[in-house]
Design an enzyme around this catalytic site. Structure first.
Site, PDB file in Angstrom:
ATOM      1  N   GLU A  33      38.104  72.630 -12.162  1.00 56.15           N
ATOM      2  CA  GLU A  33      37.933  71.269 -11.494  1.00 56.15           C
ATOM      3  C   GLU A  33      37.197  70.221 -12.127  1.00 56.15           C
ATOM      4  OE1 GLU A  33      39.410  69.908  -9.069  1.00 56.15           O
ATOM      5  OE2 GLU A  33      38.080  68.301  -8.349  1.00 56.15           O
ATOM      6  N   TRP A  35      54.500  51.579  -9.264  1.00 57.14           N
ATOM      7  CA  TRP A  35      53.977  52.595 -10.066  1.00 57.14           C
ATOM      8  C   TRP A  35      55.391  52.943 -10.874  1.00 57.14           C
ATOM      9  CZ3 TRP A  35      54.696  57.687 -11.832  1.00 57.14           C
ATOM     10  CH2 TRP A  35      53.505  58.137 -12.226  1.00 57.14           C
ATOM     11  N   LYS A  88      38.126  66.602 -13.683  1.00 64.53           N
ATOM     12  CA  LYS A  88      37.443  65.306 -13.185  1.00 64.53           C
ATOM     13  C   LYS A  88      36.955  64.504 -14.345  1.00 64.53           C
ATOM     14  CE  LYS A  88      37.854  64.872 -10.039  1.00 64.53           C
ATOM     15  NZ  LYS A  88      38.741  65.603  -9.160  1.00 64.53           N
ATOM     16  N   GLU A 121      40.391  63.154 -16.352  1.00 66.45           N
ATOM     17  CA  GLU A 121      41.142  62.318 -15.717  1.00 66.45           C
ATOM     18  C   GLU A 121      40.385  60.888 -15.352  1.00 66.45           C
ATOM     19  OE1 GLU A 121      42.421  62.624 -11.442  1.00 66.45           O
ATOM     20  OE2 GLU A 121      40.405  63.946 -11.139  1.00 66.45           O
ATOM     21  N   LYS A 163      47.161  57.880  -6.889  1.00 70.25           N
ATOM     22  CA  LYS A 163      46.423  58.819  -5.926  1.00 70.25           C
ATOM     23  C   LYS A 163      47.396  59.798  -5.208  1.00 70.25           C
ATOM     24  CE  LYS A 163      42.925  60.062  -3.262  1.00 70.25           C
ATOM     25  NZ  LYS A 163      41.959  60.985  -4.082  1.00 70.25           N
ATOM     26  N   CYS A 200      53.877  53.922  -5.787  1.00 71.35           N
ATOM     27  CA  CYS A 200      53.994  52.471  -5.045  1.00 71.35           C
ATOM     28  C   CYS A 200      53.242  52.491  -3.871  1.00 71.35           C
ATOM     29  CB  CYS A 200      55.595  52.447  -5.001  1.00 71.35           C
ATOM     30  SG  CYS A 200      56.326  52.627  -6.457  1.00 71.35           S
ATOM     31  N   ARG A 242      46.512  53.875  -4.871  1.00 68.00           N
ATOM     32  CA  ARG A 242      47.509  54.806  -5.142  1.00 68.00           C
ATOM     33  C   ARG A 242      48.016  54.718  -6.648  1.00 68.00           C
ATOM     34  NH1 ARG A 242      50.104  55.986  -0.326  1.00 68.00           N
ATOM     35  NH2 ARG A 242      52.213  56.289  -1.158  1.00 68.00           N
ATOM     36  N   ASN A 286      59.461  52.720  -2.234  1.00 69.14           N
ATOM     37  CA  ASN A 286      58.918  53.658  -2.752  1.00 69.14           C
ATOM     38  C   ASN A 286      59.754  54.869  -2.830  1.00 69.14           C
ATOM     39  OD1 ASN A 286      56.812  55.650  -3.640  1.00 69.14           O
ATOM     40  ND2 ASN A 286      55.663  55.377  -1.613  1.00 69.14           N
ATOM     41  N   GLY A 287      59.782  55.678  -3.918  1.00 64.35           N
ATOM     42  CA  GLY A 287      60.536  56.861  -3.895  1.00 64.35           C
ATOM     43  C   GLY A 287      61.450  56.680  -4.984  1.00 64.35           C
ATOM     44  N   HIS A 345      38.939  84.840 -27.718  1.00 68.71           N
ATOM     45  CA  HIS A 345      40.360  85.042 -28.002  1.00 68.71           C
ATOM     46  C   HIS A 345      40.934  83.714 -28.641  1.00 68.71           C
ATOM     47  CE1 HIS A 345      39.889  88.937 -26.386  1.00 68.71           C
ATOM     48  NE2 HIS A 345      39.360  88.576 -25.133  1.00 68.71           N
TER      49      HIS A 345
HETATM   50  O1  M6R Z   1      47.168  64.663  -2.545  1.00 63.79           O
HETATM   51  P1  M6R Z   1      47.026  65.898  -2.962  1.00 63.79           P
HETATM   52  O2  M6R Z   1      46.071  66.602  -2.953  1.00 63.79           O
HETATM   53  O3  M6R Z   1      48.234  66.654  -2.756  1.00 63.79           O
HETATM   54  O4  M6R Z   1      47.218  65.625  -4.715  1.00 63.79           O
HETATM   55  C1  M6R Z   1      47.249  66.595  -5.502  1.00 63.79           C
HETATM   56  C2  M6R Z   1      46.695  66.292  -6.837  1.00 63.79           C
HETATM   57  O5  M6R Z   1      47.608  65.004  -7.368  1.00 63.79           O
HETATM   58  C3  M6R Z   1      45.287  65.495  -6.931  1.00 63.79           C
HETATM   59  O6  M6R Z   1      44.200  66.636  -6.618  1.00 63.79           O
HETATM   60  C4  M6R Z   1      45.075  64.992  -8.410  1.00 63.79           C
HETATM   61  O7  M6R Z   1      44.957  66.026  -9.309  1.00 63.79           O
HETATM   62  C5  M6R Z   1      43.612  64.295  -8.533  1.00 63.79           C
HETATM   63  N1  M6R Z   1      43.800  63.102  -9.027  1.00 63.79           N
HETATM   64  C6  M6R Z   1      42.483  64.856  -8.884  1.00 63.79           C
HETATM   65  O8  M6R Z   1      41.366  64.267  -8.834  1.00 63.79           O
END
Ligand code: M6R
Length: 608
Positions: free
Chosen positions: A481, A75, A485, A488, A603, A2, A27, A101-102, A504
């Site tokens: 990584e 959210w 990418k 997501e 985010k 949020c 976010r 938010n929370g 395996h």
């Molecule tokens: O703000 P943070 O770096 O703690 O966030 C961690 C993950 O939520 C963040 O890296 C997430 O995996 C991203 N969407 C990756 O692109």
């Protein structure tokens, strides 16, 4: 998660709220709403879907006149993304408006208690219990009332509150969810994050846990949970005003990928002095560095992958055992600590709930905690013993790119520091690493300059259903990584495998034209990974390879090759990740997706 924006001052609030909320879109959210007070009527509009719908419904905010307001992007956690569940929430009389938010963990108990007292609820949210309690406990004094309510809730909250019988007054409170107060010329602001108000002010207060703020056009007064007035420090945000704009790019992600050379410079230069690495932030920790028996790296998502790179580099250079763990596991695992261990938390936002909890768990055991963080003044910077900032600037796209690059650069420098202090590295070796570090930005630029080639390739593979990323050692860290990418933002099933592990089990999934991306930058493991490429090729895979310049013979086995410039074995990740970020971007953009706002993702993950 949020987003909250609030304003009280001379100007119309609604346009400021809409503008601020648009800066918080990154976010992640699924509904939006706002409440504005003109001194007589407290009006509100809310809607599921994108912020644009709210802009249209309110005619750019004109239908909600008034100079005091709160806005919210939600959210969904408790209840579906519907109009009824969208914020703000109100008491029955419509005289108290709340954005939150929370998560209020005991909301069901509160709701039952309030229902017994005759209060009715219109939504499925935990937040509405706050609006109802603010009504029930109302004494006429907002701060006193807010404190009464906060004493009765467990969980996390960042709150913006308006009381209709207190015109011009905006109230805020926070616990374990981010919230800042901005001090402006024509009024004052609250926001979940700096970009929302950067256009109006750079002067901000970071509200601490269980603190309350009373905000009017001219004054900002802070209280602790015992209603005592407190005086927090005013900070100036250094971020460039344009940093949170798209700057002509179609998506923030492309802008942020393009900023990586600058970000690497900004992050490394302050720590490179005359061919040597020094962290001012760690100037009192020489003993800890020398004695460290083990390092725990805790993080989530891409920050965890940065930690994987950190592990290989620190263990390789400094010979200290490093354990990398997902913060969500670490926090509940009851980890065993022995003497002289360090915890390093990694987070772009500095607000990730699991990473924050892991930091607190380590601190509770007296373990020194360092945090590699991007967002200035975020919760983690206040919890950790030391903060090592990545100077990436605001990162808006949900998929991290530049912050990740900065995080791995910090790990390179930490590895050099540990190695030097523990006698594993002489001055010449250190100098040579520093030279390589200095070269990284222009090498990244070179790779970014070839983006059209990656785009063409991505267009060919736009309808791939499954993609496998393979590599060994540091190349495996990059595979993790790269696959995140792609999945997501493109919604393509992607998996990272340690190349030697394929046979395996997973190799049974490889069939004609399955795309396998092999990362082969580690010279010592080159032949081993080539064998794995041959294995998947002979099962029909189409192979994209990322390898060091000079290995053109790889084209005998790989169908599409990206060559990365020469650097030392530890820093190759900074280069290999670039074409793989670009590939994920172009697949997503090519499919017509909203690259910056992938479905279901936020985010900054401020709830568990
Ligand atoms: O703000 P943070 O770096 O703690 O966030 C961690 C993950 O939520 C963040 O890296 C997430 O995996 C991203 N969407 C990756 O692109």
């Amino acid at each position: 998660m949020c987003g909250i924006v609030g304003y009280t001052g001379k100007n119309q609030a609604a346009p400021i709220l809409l503008d601020g909320l648009s800066k918080l879109e990154y976010r992640g959210y699924d509904s939006a709403g706002m409440a504005v007070f003109d001194g007589k009527t407290l009006r509100s509009e809310k809607t599921p879907g994108r912020l644009n719908a709210l802009v249209e419904m309110t005619h750019d905010g004109k239908l909600l006149p008034g100079t005091l307001g709160i806005g919210h992007t939600r959210w969904a956690t408790h209840g579906k993304p519907t109009r009824a569940n969208a914020h703000p929430h109100f008491n029955a009389a419509g005289t108290v408006a709340v954005v939150h938010n929370g998560i209020i963990e005991n909301y069901l108990d509160i709701r039952q208690r309030m229902e017994k007292k005759g209060f009715a609820f219109k939504s499925d949210t935990d937040t509405e219990t706050l609006a109802v309690m603010l009504d029930y406990y109302y004494t006429g004094d907002p701060v006193e009332t807010i404190i009464k309510v906060l004493h009765r809730v467990t969980g996390s909250y960042a709150l913006g509150i308006i009381f209709a019988d207190h015109p011009g007054e905006l109230y805020a409170a926070r616990k374990d969810s981010p919230l800042i107060v901005g001090k402006g010329k024509d009024g004052n602001y609250i926001a979940s994050d700096v970009p929302a108000i950067l256009k109006y002010t750079r002067d901000v207060y970071y509200i601490e846990n269980e603190e309350i703020a009373k905000i009017t056009e001219k004054d900002i007064v802070f209280f602790n949970i015992d209603a005592e007035e407190i005086k927090p420090e005013l900070h100036t945000v250094e971020w460039d005003v344009n940093a949170a704009d798209k700057g002509g790019y179609e998506f923030y992600m492309m802008k942020e990928m393009s900023e990586q050379p600058k970000v690497l410079r900004n992050t490394c230069e302050p720590r490179m002095k005359k061919g040597s690495i020094a962290f001012e932030e760690l100037s009192k920790d020489a003993d800890i560095i020398k004695k460290a028996s083990k390092i725990h790296i805790v993080a989530c998502g891409s920050a965890y992958h940065a930690g994987m790179t950190g592990k290989y580099v620190i263990e390789g250079m400094a010979r200290i055992p490093v354990e990398v763990e997902l913060a969500s596991e670490f926090r509940y695992r009851d980890p065993v600590y022995t003497d002289d261990e360090i915890v390093i938390a990694v987070s772009q936002s500095g607000e990730t709930a699991d990473t924050l909890a892991a930091v607190k768990e380590a601190k509770a055991h007296g373990v020194p905690v360092w945090a590699i963080v991007n967002a200035t003044g975020s919760s983690m910077t206040r919890e950790a013993d030391r903060t090592l900032y990545t100077f990436a600037g605001p990162e808006i796209s949900v998929a991290t790119t530049k912050a990740y690059s900065a995080q791995i650069a910090v790990f390179y420098m930490l590895a050099i520091l540990f190695a030097k202090e523990r006698g594993q590295l002489d001055a010449n070796e250190e100098k040579s690493y520093v030279e390589d570090l200095k070269r990284l930005p222009e090498q990244v630029e070179l790779l970014l300059g070839n983006k059209e080639r990656v785009q063409k390739f991505a267009n060919r593979y736009i309808s791939a259903r499954d993609v496998y990323y393979i590599g060994r050692g540091l190349d495996y860290a990059i595979a993790l990584e790269a696959s995140l990418k792609l999945k997501e933002i493109s919604y393509v099933h992607a998996e990272a495998y340690a190349a030697g592990e394929l046979k395996h089990g997973t190799i049974s999934l490889i069939e004609k034209n399955t795309l396998v991306t092999a990362i082969v930058t580690q010279e010592a493991l080159y032949d081993k990974t080539i064998s794995n490429i041959v294995e998947v090729k002979s099962r029909g895979a189409f192979v994209m390879a990322v390898t060091n310049v000079g290995h053109s013979e790889i084209e005998e086995n790989a169908d599409f090759v990206v060559y990365i410039p020469t650097t030392n074995k530890y820093f190759a990740n900074s280069l290999a990740i670039i074409p793989l970020q670009l590939f994920a971007y172009y697949v997503s953009a090519g499919k017509g997706y909203d690259v910056d706002h992938p479905r279901n993702l936020a985010k900054s993950v401020t709830v568990e």
